[in-house]
Design an enzyme around this catalytic site. Structure first.
Site, PDB file in Angstrom:
ATOM      1  N   HIS A   1      43.779  39.872  40.011  1.00  0.00           N
ATOM      2  CA  HIS A   1      42.708  40.985  40.374  1.00  0.00           C
ATOM      3  C   HIS A   1      43.405  41.745  42.110  1.00  0.00           C
ATOM      4  O   HIS A   1      42.454  42.542  42.476  1.00  0.00           O
ATOM      5  CB  HIS A   1      40.816  41.303  40.238  1.00  0.00           C
ATOM      6  CG  HIS A   1      41.146  40.811  39.112  1.00  0.00           C
ATOM      7  ND1 HIS A   1      40.904  42.224  37.702  1.00  0.00           N
ATOM      8  CD2 HIS A   1      40.560  40.310  37.941  1.00  0.00           C
ATOM      9  CE1 HIS A   1      40.481  42.420  36.931  1.00  0.00           C
ATOM     10  NE2 HIS A   1      39.594  41.203  37.048  1.00  0.00           N
TER      11      HIS A   1
ATOM     12  N   CYS B   1      37.674  40.156  30.123  1.00  0.00           N
ATOM     13  CA  CYS B   1      37.685  40.389  31.516  1.00  0.00           C
ATOM     14  C   CYS B   1      36.882  41.451  31.054  1.00  0.00           C
ATOM     15  O   CYS B   1      36.321  42.628  30.383  1.00  0.00           O
ATOM     16  CB  CYS B   1      39.246  41.333  31.835  1.00  0.00           C
ATOM     17  SG  CYS B   1      38.341  41.839  34.292  1.00  0.00           S
TER      18      CYS B   1
ATOM     19  N   HIS C   1      43.420  34.385  37.320  1.00  0.00           N
ATOM     20  CA  HIS C   1      43.298  35.572  36.680  1.00  0.00           C
ATOM     21  C   HIS C   1      42.737  36.264  37.220  1.00  0.00           C
ATOM     22  O   HIS C   1      42.797  37.776  38.175  1.00  0.00           O
ATOM     23  CB  HIS C   1      42.359  35.651  35.321  1.00  0.00           C
ATOM     24  CG  HIS C   1      41.566  36.372  34.687  1.00  0.00           C
ATOM     25  ND1 HIS C   1      41.205  37.527  32.902  1.00  0.00           N
ATOM     26  CD2 HIS C   1      40.832  37.932  35.802  1.00  0.00           C
ATOM     27  CE1 HIS C   1      41.297  38.253  33.360  1.00  0.00           C
ATOM     28  NE2 HIS C   1      40.543  38.541  34.202  1.00  0.00           N
ATOM     29  N   GLU C   2      41.847  35.602  38.419  1.00  0.00           N
ATOM     30  CA  GLU C   2      40.481  36.497  39.817  1.00  0.00           C
ATOM     31  C   GLU C   2      41.865  36.854  40.253  1.00  0.00           C
ATOM     32  O   GLU C   2      41.406  38.177  41.227  1.00  0.00           O
ATOM     33  CB  GLU C   2      39.622  35.362  39.768  1.00  0.00           C
ATOM     34  CG  GLU C   2      38.680  35.456  38.625  1.00  0.00           C
ATOM     35  CD  GLU C   2      38.091  36.548  37.952  1.00  0.00           C
ATOM     36  OE1 GLU C   2      38.316  37.872  38.839  1.00  0.00           O
ATOM     37  OE2 GLU C   2      37.636  35.745  36.673  1.00  0.00           O
TER      38      GLU C   2
HETATM   39 CO    CO Z   1      39.253  39.714  35.324  1.00  0.00          CO
END
Ligand code: CO
Length: 189
Positions: A163, A115, A159-160
Site C-alpha cells: 500500500h 482488502c 500486502h500492507e
Molecule cells: Co489492503
C-alpha cells in the site's frame, strides 16, 4: 479519527495509487495517534458485536493511506499457528516498514486475498515471497525492530507494505491466468 467502512477509501480513489512517505522518528503525536487508530480498527474488526456497531469489516491489517493519510504507517493483527501447531498472536503498529530481504521461494494464500479498500472480488493467486525480513519502528515495543516473517504473517505484511507504493493485491494476480500454477510456491491455507 473514526475509521470504519464509510471513512476507508476505496480503490476508485486515486489516492490509493500514490506513494506514502516515510515518517520522522521519534514519531510525532499525530503519527502515534494514527498508528493506534489503525491498530484499534484491526483489533476491533474481528469482534462481531463491535464490527456490527461500528460498521467495521473484519481485517488483519490496514495502512494509513486507506484512510487518506499518505504516510508509511500500518497495523497488523495476525493469529496463526507455529510449526508445532501452537497458536501464535502477532500485533504490530509499524512506521517506515520496509522489506530488506526476501526468499527466492514464492507463496500465496490458497483462497486469495481481500482488502478493506477493494469491494469487488478478485479471484486468483496473489504471488508473494514466502519469507521476508522487515525493518521498521514498532510503536508497541517502542523501538526499531528487524522482523523475520514467514507464512501468513509474511503475506499480510507484504500486502500492507505494498500500500505504501500504491500497489493493490490484484495487481499481483496473473491477469490472463489467475490460477496458473506457481512453481515451488508455498501454499498457505
Ligand atoms: Co489492503
Amino acid at each position: 479519527m473514526d475509521i470504519n467502512m464509510d471513512t476507508i477509501i476505496k480503490d476508485c480513489d486515486s489516492r490509493l495509487r500514490g506513494k506514502s512517505v516515510p515518517v520522522p522518528l521519534p514519531l510525532s503525536e499525530t503519527d502515534k495517534t494514527t498508528l493506534m487508530d489503525l491498530l484499534t480498527y484491526v483489533r476491533e474488526s474481528t469482534d462481531p458485536q463491535l464490527a456490527e456497531e461500528k460498521n467495521l469489516r473484519p481485517a488483519v491489517g490496514i495502512a494509513a493511506i486507506q484512510v487518506g493519510i499518505p504516510r508509511q504507517l500500518l497495523a497488523v493483527v495476525v493469529d496463526e499457528e507455529d510449526k508445532y501447531g501452537n497458536p501464535v498472536h502477532y500485533e504490530y503498529a509499524l512506521a517506515n516498514a520496509r522489506i530488506v530481504s526476501q526468499s527466492v521461494q514464492s507463496a500465496y494464500l490458497k483462497n486469495g486475498e481481500g482488502c478493506l479498500s477493494v469491494v469487488d472480488e478478485h479471484a486468483g493467486y496473489v504471488v508473494r515471497s514466502a519469507r521476508i525480513k522487515v525493518k521498521a519502528y514498532d510503536l508497541l515495543q517502542d523501538k526499531e525492530i528487524t522482523l523475520r516473517a514467514s507464512g501468513y504473517l509474511a503475506i499480510v505484511l507484504q500486502h500492507e507494505i505494498d500500500h505504501f507504493s500504491g500497489i493493490l493485491f490484484y495487481d499481483r494476480i496473473n491477469a490472463s491466468d489467475p490460477f496458473a500454477p506457481i512453481a515451488d510456491a508455498l501454499v498457505i491455507e
